[in-house]
Design an enzyme around this catalytic site. Sequence first.
Site: not given
Length: 627
Positions: A2, A74, A99, A523, A622
Site C-alpha cells: 500500500c 495491496w 499495514g 535425489h 514491492k
Amino acid sequence: MCGIVGYLGPLNPKDVIMQGLKKLEYRGYDSAGLAILQDGNTKLVKATGKLQALEDRIKNETWTGHVGIGHTRWATHGVPSERNAHPHKVHGITLVHNGIIENYHEIKEGLLARGAQIASDTDSELVAHLVAEEFERVKDLKTAVERVLPKLVGAFSIVVLCEQSPNELIAFKDGPPLVVGLGKNENFVASDVQALIKYTQEFIYLNDREIVKLLADKVQLFSSHGVPIERKSVTLNWSPELTEKQGFAHFMLKEIHEQPRTVATAVQTHLCGDRVVLNRVGFLDKNYFEHRDSIDVEKDWENTQRILQGIERVFIIACGTSFYAGNIAKYFIEKIAQLPVEIDIASEFRYRDPVVPKNSLVMTISQSGETADTLAAIRLAKERGATTLSLCNVKNSSIDRFADGHLYMNAGPEIGVASTKAFTATIAMLNVFALGLGQIRKTLSPDEEKNFVMSLRSVPSKMEVVLSYDKYFLAAANSLKDFRGFLFMGRGTNFPIAMEGALKLKELAYLHAEGYAAGEMKHGPIALIDERMAVVMVAPRDSYFEKTVSNIEEVKARGGYIISLGSGDDHALKRISKMYLPIPSSDWLTNPILFVIPLQLMAYHLSSVLGYDVDQPRNLAKSVTVE
Ligand code: F6R
C-alpha cells in the site's frame, strides 16, 4: 504494501496526490482512491484495479481545495473492491492506512456493540470509526489520534483528514514507513520519498509510535503521548529522472540495463587502489545518521576493524531475492574469511528461538529496508546480544536505522517489483564484505586481494557485454514459451543463482520453476525430466564444471530440453545443450553477477511474450511491510 500520499498547500491536491501515487503504485495496485476537502466537504473517489482506473474516473473533476490524501492498495483484509478501497470515511473523518491491525476482531465487536455501521471488510475502516468516536469527544484531531493509538495492535501507518479541522493532516505510524516532505507553505506526507522528490528534497523520517501534525506552513512531531519531539530534516540529492523509465518499455528493463553502473557505484566507495576498505559503516555510532556524509573515514575504519576482528560467526538473514543473495555470501565468507556462516529466511529466524552465540554478527539484507520479517529478525538478533549490520538500498529505512552498522547497495530507486539491480549490487557488496573480512582476519593474502579487486573493477564492462547479447536471451525465452515446467540448476554460488532464476520466472511469467543444487538432481528432481521439462543449467568454468557437465548429460539422456549458460565459447556445453548462452569469463567471486543477468532477461522476455505486466506482477508488492 500500500502506498499513501497526503498534501496540504497551494497546489491542486488532486494533481500532487495522483503524481505521488503513480510513484507508489509498485507498493500495491489492486485498487486506489483519493479524498480532497473542498469547502468543508470531502470529495471521495475510489476505483478497483490499477491507478489508471482512478485516473480515468477523476479526469474531468475540477476540484479546488488545498488538502487531500490518496492511497494505492495491496489487499490484506477484504478482497480488492471499491468498497474496501481507501480512503475510508466515517462521519467527518477520512483516512488511508498501510499495514495490518491485528486486534481487528476485538475492535469490530466493540464498535458493533456501540452501534457503529461498518461499510467495508477492512481493518482500516475500523480505525476511522475509532478516530471519529474520539474526535466527537475531544474535538481535536491530534488528541483524538493520541487516544486511538494505544487501542491499535499491529503494524500500520495512517494519515487522517478531518472536515471539522480542514487546515491540518495528522499522520502516525507503528511499523510501515512514513516520511514527511517539507516545502515552502506546503507540506507532504508519503510512504516513500519517491512520491515526493518532484516537489521537495527535504524530509523528516518518522519513527515508530510518533504522531505528526502537518499544517501548510508548519510540521510538528510528537511522541505517542503528545510530547513534542525535535528532529532535523534530511536533504536528499535525488533527481526526479531517477524514477522515470527513460525510454525503456518497463522499469524492470531499465533497471536491468542500469546494472553495470549500479554495481560500479556500489563498490566504488570501498575500493582503494588494490585494496578493499570497509569504511563508512558507522558501527555503534549514535550520531551516524547526522554525520554519515562527513564521517571521519579513518576513525570509522579502525572501529570497523576492531569490531569485525572479534566476530566468530556470521548470520545472514533476508527474504526472497535478498535471501538468495545472502546464500551466495555464505560461499564467499566461508572461503575467503574462514568464518562459519548461517543463512536464514527472516520469517523462520524470528519465530525459531534461534541460538545466537556470543560474538556473532547478524547481517540483514533488504533492498527496501522495510520488510517486516527482516526488521523483526534484526530486532531479535539485537535482543540476543548480536552485533547487527544492515545492507540496504533505501537509506534511512527502518532496518537501516535500527542496525548497529550500515552498508548500502547504492543502486538508486528500484521500481520494478521484481528485484534486479539491487540483487547484483548486493552481490557486489557481499564480495566487498567478504574481502574486507578476509583482510581483517588475515585469511586473504595481499596478492589474492589485489586479483579480486581487479576482477571487481572489471565486472561492469563484462556486464555490458552480457547485456549486448540480449538477442540470444530473447531467442532462448521464445524457445521456452510452450514449456510448463522448469528446473534451474547449478553448483556452488551458481545454486543460489539458479534459485533466483526460478523465482524470476515464477513471479514474472507465472510458470512453475524450481531452483535446485545440481548435485541434488539424483535425489528426486530427475524423476521430473522428460521432453516437456526445460532445464536451465548455470555452468561457468569453475571448480564444479566437470560435475555440472555430468548432470547435463544425465538430463540429456532423459530427453530434457537443455539451455546452458557457460564461460565464453564453451564447446563442451555447446555440444550437449539444445541452446548455449555464452557469458564472458570471470572468476568464481564475480561470476554470479554476470550469470544472473541472462536469467533476469529471459524471465523479462517470457513475461512480455506471454502478455503479462512485467513491472507489476499479480498478487505482489514491492515492499512487504506486513508479515
Ligand atoms: C523478488 C523480490 C522479493 C524481495 C523480497 C525482500 O524479485 O523482489 O523476493 O527480494 O520481498 O525484499 P527486500 O529486499 O526489500 O527486503
